[in-house]
Write an enzyme that holds these catalytic residues in place. Structure first.
Site, mmCIF file in Angstrom:
data_model
loop_
_atom_site.group_PDB
_atom_site.id
_atom_site.type_symbol
_atom_site.label_atom_id
_atom_site.label_comp_id
_atom_site.label_asym_id
_atom_site.label_seq_id
_atom_site.Cartn_x
_atom_site.Cartn_y
_atom_site.Cartn_z
ATOM 1 N N ARG A 62 0.790 -1.194 -0.105
ATOM 2 C CA ARG A 62 0.142 0.061 -0.196
ATOM 3 C C ARG A 62 0.853 1.168 -0.006
ATOM 4 O O ARG A 62 1.029 1.672 -1.086
ATOM 5 C CB ARG A 62 -1.189 0.024 1.095
ATOM 6 C CG ARG A 62 -2.109 1.022 1.024
ATOM 7 C CD ARG A 62 -1.643 2.518 1.525
ATOM 8 N NE ARG A 62 -1.338 2.632 2.901
ATOM 9 C CZ ARG A 62 -1.223 3.646 3.104
ATOM 10 N NH1 ARG A 62 -0.422 4.487 2.513
ATOM 11 N NH2 ARG A 62 -0.553 3.656 4.437
ATOM 12 N N ASP A 63 1.500 1.757 1.068
ATOM 13 C CA ASP A 63 2.678 3.013 1.133
ATOM 14 C C ASP A 63 3.567 2.765 0.110
ATOM 15 O O ASP A 63 3.850 3.526 -0.291
ATOM 16 C CB ASP A 63 2.873 2.931 2.692
ATOM 17 C CG ASP A 63 3.172 4.324 2.972
ATOM 18 O OD1 ASP A 63 3.314 5.163 2.242
ATOM 19 O OD2 ASP A 63 2.821 4.666 4.113
ATOM 20 N N HIS B 47 3.818 5.111 12.996
ATOM 21 C CA HIS B 47 4.120 4.974 11.467
ATOM 22 C C HIS B 47 5.267 5.845 11.037
ATOM 23 O O HIS B 47 4.790 7.239 11.114
ATOM 24 C CB HIS B 47 2.884 4.935 10.666
ATOM 25 C CG HIS B 47 2.937 5.149 9.268
ATOM 26 N ND1 HIS B 47 2.205 3.977 8.425
ATOM 27 C CD2 HIS B 47 3.624 5.969 8.279
ATOM 28 C CE1 HIS B 47 2.583 4.510 7.326
ATOM 29 N NE2 HIS B 47 2.900 5.587 7.240
ATOM 30 N N HIS C 53 8.476 7.562 8.488
ATOM 31 C CA HIS C 53 9.007 7.472 7.398
ATOM 32 C C HIS C 53 10.672 8.108 7.572
ATOM 33 O O HIS C 53 10.957 8.633 8.653
ATOM 34 C CB HIS C 53 8.473 8.592 6.300
ATOM 35 C CG HIS C 53 7.138 7.728 5.693
ATOM 36 N ND1 HIS C 53 7.124 7.396 4.372
ATOM 37 C CD2 HIS C 53 6.157 7.541 6.145
ATOM 38 C CE1 HIS C 53 6.105 6.797 4.182
ATOM 39 N NE2 HIS C 53 5.416 6.881 5.342
ATOM 40 N N CYS D 2 3.726 9.320 0.351
ATOM 41 C CA CYS D 2 2.546 9.628 -0.184
ATOM 42 C C CYS D 2 2.730 10.465 -1.149
ATOM 43 O O CYS D 2 3.439 11.565 -0.921
ATOM 44 C CB CYS D 2 1.811 10.411 0.960
ATOM 45 S SG CYS D 2 0.195 11.092 0.531
ATOM 46 N N ASN E 209 9.354 4.621 3.666
ATOM 47 C CA ASN E 209 9.050 4.262 5.250
ATOM 48 C C ASN E 209 10.109 3.686 5.950
ATOM 49 O O ASN E 209 10.917 3.454 5.288
ATOM 50 C CB ASN E 209 7.767 3.188 5.342
ATOM 51 C CG ASN E 209 6.628 3.605 4.714
ATOM 52 O OD1 ASN E 209 6.311 3.801 3.683
ATOM 53 N ND2 ASN E 209 5.395 3.751 5.609
HETATM 54 N N1 COA Z 1 -13.300 4.427 -4.832
HETATM 55 C C1 COA Z 1 -13.466 4.400 -5.946
HETATM 56 N N2 COA Z 1 -13.822 5.711 -6.561
HETATM 57 C C2 COA Z 1 -14.222 6.742 -5.776
HETATM 58 C C3 COA Z 1 -13.658 6.984 -4.517
HETATM 59 C C4 COA Z 1 -13.373 5.682 -3.813
HETATM 60 N N3 COA Z 1 -12.926 5.429 -2.650
HETATM 61 N N4 COA Z 1 -13.939 7.891 -3.955
HETATM 62 C C5 COA Z 1 -14.581 8.767 -4.966
HETATM 63 N N5 COA Z 1 -14.320 7.902 -6.203
HETATM 64 C C6 COA Z 1 -15.100 8.224 -7.616
HETATM 65 C C7 COA Z 1 -16.351 9.063 -7.364
HETATM 66 O O1 COA Z 1 -17.243 7.989 -7.564
HETATM 67 C C8 COA Z 1 -16.424 9.860 -8.687
HETATM 68 O O2 COA Z 1 -16.441 8.996 -9.863
HETATM 69 P P1 COA Z 1 -17.074 9.797 -11.034
HETATM 70 O O3 COA Z 1 -15.956 10.756 -11.632
HETATM 71 O O4 COA Z 1 -16.934 8.564 -12.021
HETATM 72 O O5 COA Z 1 -18.420 10.219 -10.749
HETATM 73 C C9 COA Z 1 -14.877 10.569 -8.454
HETATM 74 O O6 COA Z 1 -14.060 9.354 -7.817
HETATM 75 C C10 COA Z 1 -14.685 11.850 -7.904
HETATM 76 O O7 COA Z 1 -15.541 11.642 -6.670
HETATM 77 P P2 COA Z 1 -15.348 12.722 -5.354
HETATM 78 O O8 COA Z 1 -16.170 12.359 -4.203
HETATM 79 O O9 COA Z 1 -15.409 14.094 -5.816
HETATM 80 O O10 COA Z 1 -13.941 12.670 -4.929
HETATM 81 P P3 COA Z 1 -12.523 13.337 -5.300
HETATM 82 O O11 COA Z 1 -12.064 13.272 -6.567
HETATM 83 O O12 COA Z 1 -12.981 14.886 -4.416
HETATM 84 O O13 COA Z 1 -11.460 12.660 -4.324
HETATM 85 C C11 COA Z 1 -10.755 11.189 -2.661
HETATM 86 C C12 COA Z 1 -11.535 12.279 -2.882
HETATM 87 C C13 COA Z 1 -10.558 11.260 -1.201
HETATM 88 C C14 COA Z 1 -11.521 10.011 -2.943
HETATM 89 C C15 COA Z 1 -9.389 11.106 -3.293
HETATM 90 O O14 COA Z 1 -8.599 12.191 -2.975
HETATM 91 C C16 COA Z 1 -8.602 9.904 -2.757
HETATM 92 O O15 COA Z 1 -8.768 8.799 -3.082
HETATM 93 N N6 COA Z 1 -7.494 10.452 -1.983
HETATM 94 C C17 COA Z 1 -6.638 9.237 -1.557
HETATM 95 C C18 COA Z 1 -5.227 9.905 -1.701
HETATM 96 C C19 COA Z 1 -4.206 8.702 -1.197
HETATM 97 O O16 COA Z 1 -4.409 7.409 -1.075
HETATM 98 N N7 COA Z 1 -3.175 8.911 -0.833
HETATM 99 C C20 COA Z 1 -2.174 8.272 -0.056
HETATM 100 C C21 COA Z 1 -2.315 7.570 1.191
HETATM 101 S S1 COA Z 1 -2.349 8.607 2.488
HETATM 102 ZN ZN ZN Z 2 3.372 6.609 5.161
#
Ligand code: COA
Ligand code: ZN
Length: 311
Positions: A13-14, A204, A206, A237, A246
């Site tokens: 994952r990370d 956790h 890094h 990230c 990490n």
């Molecule tokens: N899994 C799959 N698709 C997702 C989702 C999820 N968990 N969350 C949102 N989506 C989809 C929505 O269905 C939407 O799809 P569409 O465009 O086909 O309608 C699209 O993504 C946008 O949705 P929205 O709620 O506006 O999300 P966003 O674009 O503002 O993104 C997060 C918000 C939180 C989902 C996104 O920023 C994210 O996944 N961040 C995680 C980053 C990460 O993992 N960083 C490292 C770990 S710390």
């Molecule tokens: Zn981390």
């Protein structure tokens, strides 16, 4: 008797989320299956984040369905929102690891929303899950944010209190970009364990500024017994500027074992996995033990030194 120290392996994952070249699903599954036999108490398999945000982990469902689960290992997945939790629940993980930041800039960068919106979204997940599955909450940038600098521990304590009020009993305190130093870690460990004796804390780290193992030591000396680590020291990230890997699992675990702590992990098997990982990503990784070998990998005494010794 020294504390048993448990490690959670987060490389798939990370570690993988920060790689630019897509690692095929079957390779991810192969690595997780190997890691499952190394003795970890927990493996963070993947994340159910937006595939646009983290394309590398768009195959989360396939990976969770493809792995062979080993008894005694908890398989956890990272979740940013309700949609992620709904997707994850289809594949029956042992735990959901909900994530948000303790700084606004990193939360907006990583989650595209405010900390308040993230908290509300995660509270929604907790109600949705309704105790059907274990929940851990990871608080990112808890020792410092790469954009805002030092994070006041009161912000961290306030969030722990709010999650605790929702019934969360597991929390991970994350140093997302290696801002922490051992003194700060010692203080945080004392603070959180004194204030929340009933919460199981994971730390956790890094190694961005080379203080990862020193921070691990400081946490162990102050009663923390659960840590995240990433094979080979891969990780970071993609939405935290300057993020790097990490603490390296095999180095951290080996150090902990040499200091007399039980970890339950087979270091030789783990080093084999570290070599498999290096082949997978096609480059040398920061891990040290995989290069130097364990301390019983001794070198022969050279001929001229033998002569000197016997003369
Ligand atoms: N899994 C799959 N698709 C997702 C989702 C999820 N968990 N969350 C949102 N989506 C989809 C929505 O269905 C939407 O799809 P569409 O465009 O086909 O309608 C699209 O993504 C946008 O949705 P929205 O709620 O506006 O999300 P966003 O674009 O503002 O993104 C997060 C918000 C939180 C989902 C996104 O920023 C994210 O996944 N961040 C995680 C980053 C990460 O993992 N960083 C490292 C770990 S710390
Ligand atoms: Zn981390």
């Amino acid at each position: 008797m020294k504390n048993r120290i448990n490690f959670n392996e987060v490389v798939t994952r990370d570690g993988f989320q920060n790689e630019s070249l897509f690692i095929p699903t079957d390779k991810k599954i192969e690595l997780i299956n190997q890691l499952s036999h190394c003795g970890f108490s927990k493996i963070e398999v993947t994340s159910f984040t937006s595939p646009k945000a983290i394309p590398m982990l768009a195959d989360a469902t396939e990976v969770m369905q493809g792995i062979q689960r080993v008894e005694g290992v908890e398989y956890t997945v990272l979740i940013p929102n309700l949609k992620g939790a709904q997707r994850a629940m289809q594949v029956n993980p042992d735990e959901l690891n909900l994530v948000m930041s303790t700084s606004q800039s990193h939360n907006f960068s990583n989650m595209r929303m405010s900390m308040q919106s993230s908290f509300a979204s995660l509270a929604e997940v907790i109600h949705f899950v309704n105790q059907k599955i274990a929940i851990n909450v990871s608080l990112s940038t808890a020792f410092g944010c790469p954009m805002e600098g030092y994070v006041d521990p009161r912000v961290v304590i306030d969030l722990i209190t709010q999650f605790s009020d929702l019934g969360v009993g597991r929390l991970t305190i994350c140093d997302t970009t290696g801002m922490a130093n051992p003194e700060q870690v010692a203080q945080m460990a004392q603070l959180v364990t004194n204030l929340f004796p009933n919460i199981a804390f994971t730390f956790h780290f890094h190694n961005t500024r080379g203080m990862g193992l020193a921070n691990l030591m400081a946490a162990i000396q102050n009663g923390i017994t659960q840590f995240d680590g990433s094979l080979g020291g891969l990780g970071g990230c993609p939405y935290a500027p300057g993020a790097t890997g990490n603490i390296c699992s095999e180095d951290a675990i080996y150090m902990t074992q040499l200091m007399g702590h039980e970890t339950g992990i087979d270091i030789i098997k783990l080093l084999e996995s570290a070599k498999l990982l290096e082949n997978m990503v096609g480059r040398t990784l920061p891990g040290q033990i995989v290069k130097a070998g364990t301390i019983d990998c001794l070198h022969p005494v050279l001929g001229n030194v033998q002569e000197l010794m016997s003369s």
